[in-house]
Design a protein around this motif. Structure first.
Motif, PDB file in Angstrom:
ATOM      1  N   PRO A  14       2.211   1.653 -20.748  1.00  0.00           N
ATOM      2  CA  PRO A  14       1.540   1.368 -19.481  1.00  0.00           C
ATOM      3  C   PRO A  14       1.141  -0.100 -19.375  1.00  0.00           C
ATOM      4  N   ALA A  15       0.866  -0.538 -18.166  1.00  0.00           N
ATOM      5  CA  ALA A  15       0.365  -1.891 -17.939  1.00  0.00           C
ATOM      6  C   ALA A  15      -1.145  -1.913 -18.185  1.00  0.00           C
ATOM      7  N   SER A  16      -1.661  -3.082 -18.533  1.00  0.00           N
ATOM      8  CA  SER A  16      -3.080  -3.193 -18.854  1.00  0.00           C
ATOM      9  C   SER A  16      -3.908  -3.817 -17.743  1.00  0.00           C
ATOM     10  N   PHE A  17      -3.335  -4.760 -16.997  1.00  0.00           N
ATOM     11  CA  PHE A  17      -4.125  -5.537 -16.056  1.00  0.00           C
ATOM     12  C   PHE A  17      -3.734  -5.327 -14.598  1.00  0.00           C
ATOM     13  N   SER A  18      -2.455  -5.088 -14.329  1.00  0.00           N
ATOM     14  CA  SER A  18      -2.017  -4.827 -12.963  1.00  0.00           C
ATOM     15  C   SER A  18      -0.748  -3.993 -13.022  1.00  0.00           C
ATOM     16  N   TYR A  19      -0.459  -3.286 -11.948  1.00  0.00           N
ATOM     17  CA  TYR A  19       0.734  -2.444 -11.930  1.00  0.00           C
ATOM     18  C   TYR A  19       1.997  -3.276 -12.112  1.00  0.00           C
ATOM     19  N   GLU A  20       2.021  -4.459 -11.492  1.00  0.00           N
ATOM     20  CA  GLU A  20       3.224  -5.306 -11.533  1.00  0.00           C
ATOM     21  C   GLU A  20       3.546  -5.797 -12.942  1.00  0.00           C
ATOM     22  N   GLU A  21       2.579  -5.743 -13.838  1.00  0.00           N
ATOM     23  CA  GLU A  21       2.778  -6.207 -15.209  1.00  0.00           C
ATOM     24  C   GLU A  21       3.866  -5.407 -15.941  1.00  0.00           C
ATOM     25  N   ARG A  22       4.181  -4.224 -15.446  1.00  0.00           N
ATOM     26  CA  ARG A  22       5.228  -3.421 -16.084  1.00  0.00           C
ATOM     27  C   ARG A  22       6.589  -4.111 -16.058  1.00  0.00           C
ATOM     28  N   PHE A  23       6.804  -4.972 -15.086  1.00  0.00           N
ATOM     29  CA  PHE A  23       8.117  -5.590 -14.878  1.00  0.00           C
ATOM     30  C   PHE A  23       7.940  -7.108 -14.921  1.00  0.00           C
ATOM     31  N   ARG A  24       8.365  -7.728 -16.019  1.00  0.00           N
ATOM     32  CA  ARG A  24       8.084  -9.150 -16.209  1.00  0.00           C
ATOM     33  C   ARG A  24       9.356  -9.906 -16.590  1.00  0.00           C
ATOM     34  N   ILE A  25       9.460 -11.120 -16.107  1.00  0.00           N
ATOM     35  CA  ILE A  25      10.517 -12.041 -16.530  1.00  0.00           C
ATOM     36  C   ILE A  25       9.834 -13.319 -16.998  1.00  0.00           C
ATOM     37  N   ASN A  26      10.012 -13.629 -18.279  1.00  0.00           N
ATOM     38  CA  ASN A  26       9.359 -14.819 -18.860  1.00  0.00           C
ATOM     39  C   ASN A  26       7.871 -14.869 -18.534  1.00  0.00           C
ATOM     40  N   GLU A  27       7.193 -13.757 -18.745  1.00  0.00           N
ATOM     41  CA  GLU A  27       5.739 -13.636 -18.583  1.00  0.00           C
ATOM     42  C   GLU A  27       5.269 -13.691 -17.138  1.00  0.00           C
ATOM     43  N   GLU A  28       6.205 -13.691 -16.186  1.00  0.00           N
ATOM     44  CA  GLU A  28       5.822 -13.655 -14.773  1.00  0.00           C
ATOM     45  C   GLU A  28       6.062 -12.260 -14.222  1.00  0.00           C
ATOM     46  N   ASN A  29       5.022 -11.676 -13.646  1.00  0.00           N
ATOM     47  CA  ASN A  29       5.131 -10.324 -13.109  1.00  0.00           C
ATOM     48  C   ASN A  29       6.039 -10.283 -11.880  1.00  0.00           C
ATOM     49  N   ILE A  30       6.589  -9.108 -11.620  1.00  0.00           N
ATOM     50  CA  ILE A  30       7.365  -8.899 -10.396  1.00  0.00           C
ATOM     51  C   ILE A  30       6.471  -9.188  -9.190  1.00  0.00           C
ATOM     52  N   SER A  31       7.034  -9.769  -8.145  1.00  0.00           N
ATOM     53  CA  SER A  31       6.252 -10.023  -6.928  1.00  0.00           C
ATOM     54  C   SER A  31       6.040  -8.710  -6.183  1.00  0.00           C
TER      55      SER A  31
ATOM     56  N   LYS B 205       0.841  -1.205   0.000  1.00  0.00           N
ATOM     57  CA  LYS B 205       0.000   0.000   0.000  1.00  0.00           C
ATOM     58  C   LYS B 205       0.874   1.253   0.000  1.00  0.00           C
ATOM     59  N   GLU B 206       1.930   1.234   0.768  1.00  0.00           N
ATOM     60  CA  GLU B 206       2.828   2.389   0.812  1.00  0.00           C
ATOM     61  C   GLU B 206       3.529   2.600  -0.537  1.00  0.00           C
ATOM     62  N   ALA B 207       3.865   1.498  -1.190  1.00  0.00           N
ATOM     63  CA  ALA B 207       4.490   1.606  -2.510  1.00  0.00           C
ATOM     64  C   ALA B 207       3.527   2.222  -3.514  1.00  0.00           C
ATOM     65  N   MET B 208       2.265   1.792  -3.486  1.00  0.00           N
ATOM     66  CA  MET B 208       1.267   2.341  -4.407  1.00  0.00           C
ATOM     67  C   MET B 208       0.956   3.801  -4.085  1.00  0.00           C
ATOM     68  N   ASP B 209       0.953   4.132  -2.800  1.00  0.00           N
ATOM     69  CA  ASP B 209       0.748   5.529  -2.411  1.00  0.00           C
ATOM     70  C   ASP B 209       1.894   6.406  -2.907  1.00  0.00           C
ATOM     71  N   PHE B 210       3.093   5.884  -2.829  1.00  0.00           N
ATOM     72  CA  PHE B 210       4.273   6.612  -3.307  1.00  0.00           C
ATOM     73  C   PHE B 210       4.148   6.884  -4.808  1.00  0.00           C
ATOM     74  N   ILE B 211       3.773   5.856  -5.559  1.00  0.00           N
ATOM     75  CA  ILE B 211       3.596   6.015  -7.008  1.00  0.00           C
ATOM     76  C   ILE B 211       2.502   7.040  -7.303  1.00  0.00           C
ATOM     77  N   SER B 212       1.414   6.944  -6.565  1.00  0.00           N
ATOM     78  CA  SER B 212       0.302   7.880  -6.767  1.00  0.00           C
ATOM     79  C   SER B 212       0.727   9.324  -6.481  1.00  0.00           C
ATOM     80  N   ASN B 213       1.512   9.501  -5.441  1.00  0.00           N
ATOM     81  CA  ASN B 213       1.940  10.843  -5.065  1.00  0.00           C
ATOM     82  C   ASN B 213       2.899  11.462  -6.084  1.00  0.00           C
ATOM     83  N   ILE B 214       3.781  10.643  -6.673  1.00  0.00           N
ATOM     84  CA  ILE B 214       4.747  11.216  -7.607  1.00  0.00           C
ATOM     85  C   ILE B 214       4.147  11.462  -8.985  1.00  0.00           C
ATOM     86  N   ASN B 215       2.896  11.036  -9.177  1.00  0.00           N
ATOM     87  CA  ASN B 215       2.206  11.387 -10.417  1.00  0.00           C
ATOM     88  C   ASN B 215       2.128  12.897 -10.606  1.00  0.00           C
TER      89      ASN B 215
END
Length: 423
Positions: free
Chosen positions: A74-91, A4-14
């Motif tokens: 941009p990502a289409s389905f989830s924020y983590e989709e921006r960073f992928r290795i072999n079709e697996e999103n970042i944890s 939640k804090e990570a998403m808030d950080f991203i939202s704030n730097i928008n």
């Protein structure tokens, strides 16, 4: 830092918006140890087709046993989709770890009198750190907008630079002519690095040639004369291809629809030909990688009887490709549009390219702060079409249209990539 804090950080730097230029991202990466220069990178710019080309490449690398990192925005389905290795999103745990590290570095930059990095700059830096730590074999790096001043344009020696299809988009930033736009895209070309390009207009191709010559780069365009289409259906396509080097691909099968995807696949084949000295990839692995490629929301058939088709067409060229596909595959069938666009897009031209095929058009507003209201879009569509209906949101509108549709109808949802997360 938790999720939640990570998403808030991203939202704030928008609030820092989008800033073209490289000084800030270079400073951020320098403080983080310049991870981008320790990676093998295939860097791509273009108006349309970037994601599709990288999806083909990712499929081939995966089938060949390599770890391919993809940075997509941009990502289409989830924020983590921006960073992928072999079709697996970042944890989420990894996302929080790197976001906290970059947040601290960003605050140090501000404390030293510098500017706070933008959201895209932070995400770009995060991708490099993540891919380096995870020891990927290749990074498939996509520009956000343009190229010359895009935050991704900080890799000194990519193993290959790729220019995809170039057309009109983001004209307020990139220029109002194809030549100006092509110059910005070609800005990712680096001294002495090989370049593969889609066969664009004569004007765009000349700009690419000039930049490649200036940078002493070997340049190859897709060999359109080397393409022979074998089959086209709603289940996929197949083609043969002879590359610029003379390599013969007897049968490449792809699940992505539309003739333009064959040209995109040919670009990916040329890239593989260029980087073959770095990787051991067999003909079978190449064919399997293309055959198993996945790339959501690009002429994607979600349902049959009636057909529901979703396409991310969000500029005039994308709309033209969509119209060509519909005309070729659904002659004499009733086509119903559900359309929504972002206000900063060339939506009037998109309407002109597509609405003549529709029996009726439903307008909705995407769930995006940049969305054009469904009423304003409807007013524009009514200049070209009489059967226009205003609705609020996609999900409710789609359910309504499904209830009035017959088995042979075709429902087309398009206008923005933002829709994919709502379907």
């Amino acid at each position: 830092m938790n999720y939640k804090e990570a998403m808030d950080f991203i939202s704030n730097i928008n609030k820092f918006g989008s800033v073209l230029g490289l000084d800030n991202i270079r400073e951020l990466l320098s403080r983080l140890g310049n991870p981008q220069n320790k990676l093998k990178v295939v860097h791509i710019a273009g108006t349309n087709g970037k994601g599709s080309i990288l999806a083909y490449l990712a499929g081939v690398f995966r089938e060949s046993g390599y770890r391919a990192g993809r940075y997509v925005s941009p990502a289409s389905f989830s924020y983590e989709e921006r960073f992928r290795i072999n079709e697996e999103n970042i944890s989420q745990d990894d996302l929080c770890y790197y976001m906290e590290k970059i947040k601290k570095t960003s605050e140090e930059m501000v404390a030293d009198g510098g500017n706070h990095p933008t959201m895209f700059e932070i995400e770009t830096a995060l991708s490099f750190l993540y891919f380096l730590d995870k020891k990927v074999d290749v990074v498939l790096l996509e520009t956000g907008m343009g190229g010359r001043l895009d935050a991704t344009n900080v890799v000194d020696r990519p193993i290959c630079t790729v220019i995809a299809s170039i057309s009109y988009d983001h004209m307020q930033y990139l220029g109002d002519t194809i030549e100006k736009i092509a110059y910005e895209k070609a800005g990712i070309i680096k001294e002495g690095c090989p370049v593969i390009s889609y066969d664009n207009s004569k004007e765009a191709n000349q700009v690419i040639k000039n930049v490649a010559k200036e940078k002493n780069c070997p340049l190859k365009f897709v060999n359109k004369k080397g393409i022979r289409i074998l089959s086209e259906s709603l289940n996929g396509q197949s083609f043969t291809y002879r590359s610029n080097s003379g390599r013969w691909y007897e049968k490449i099968e792809i699940p992505l629809l539309g003739e333009h995807q064959i040209w995109n696949a040919a670009v990916a084949l040329e890239v593989l030909d260029i980087i073959k000295n770095y990787y051991c990839i067999s003909e079978f692995q190449t064919e399997e990688g293309f055959r198993k490629t996945k790339w959501r929301g690009r002429l994607e058939i979600l349902q049959k009887d009636p057909i529901i088709l979703c396409d991310g067409a969000h500029n005039p060229d994308g709309a033209r490709c969509l119209a060509d596909f519909l005309q070729k595959n659904f002659t004499n069938r009733r086509i119903i549009y559900i359309m929504g666009v972002l206000a900063d897009k060339e939506y009037e031209q998109m309407i002109q390219e597509t609405v003549w095929l529709a029996d009726s058009v439903y307008t909705v507003a995407p769930d995006n702060p940049r969305a054009l209201s469904s009423k304003d879009l409807a007013d524009m569509v009514r200049k070209c079409h009489s059967k226009v209906f205003v609705r609020d949101r996609l999900a409710q509108c789609l359910e309504e249209v499904k209830t009035i549709s017959e088995k042979d109808d075709v429902i087309v949802v398009f206008g923005t990539l933002s829709f994919q997360n709502e379907l």
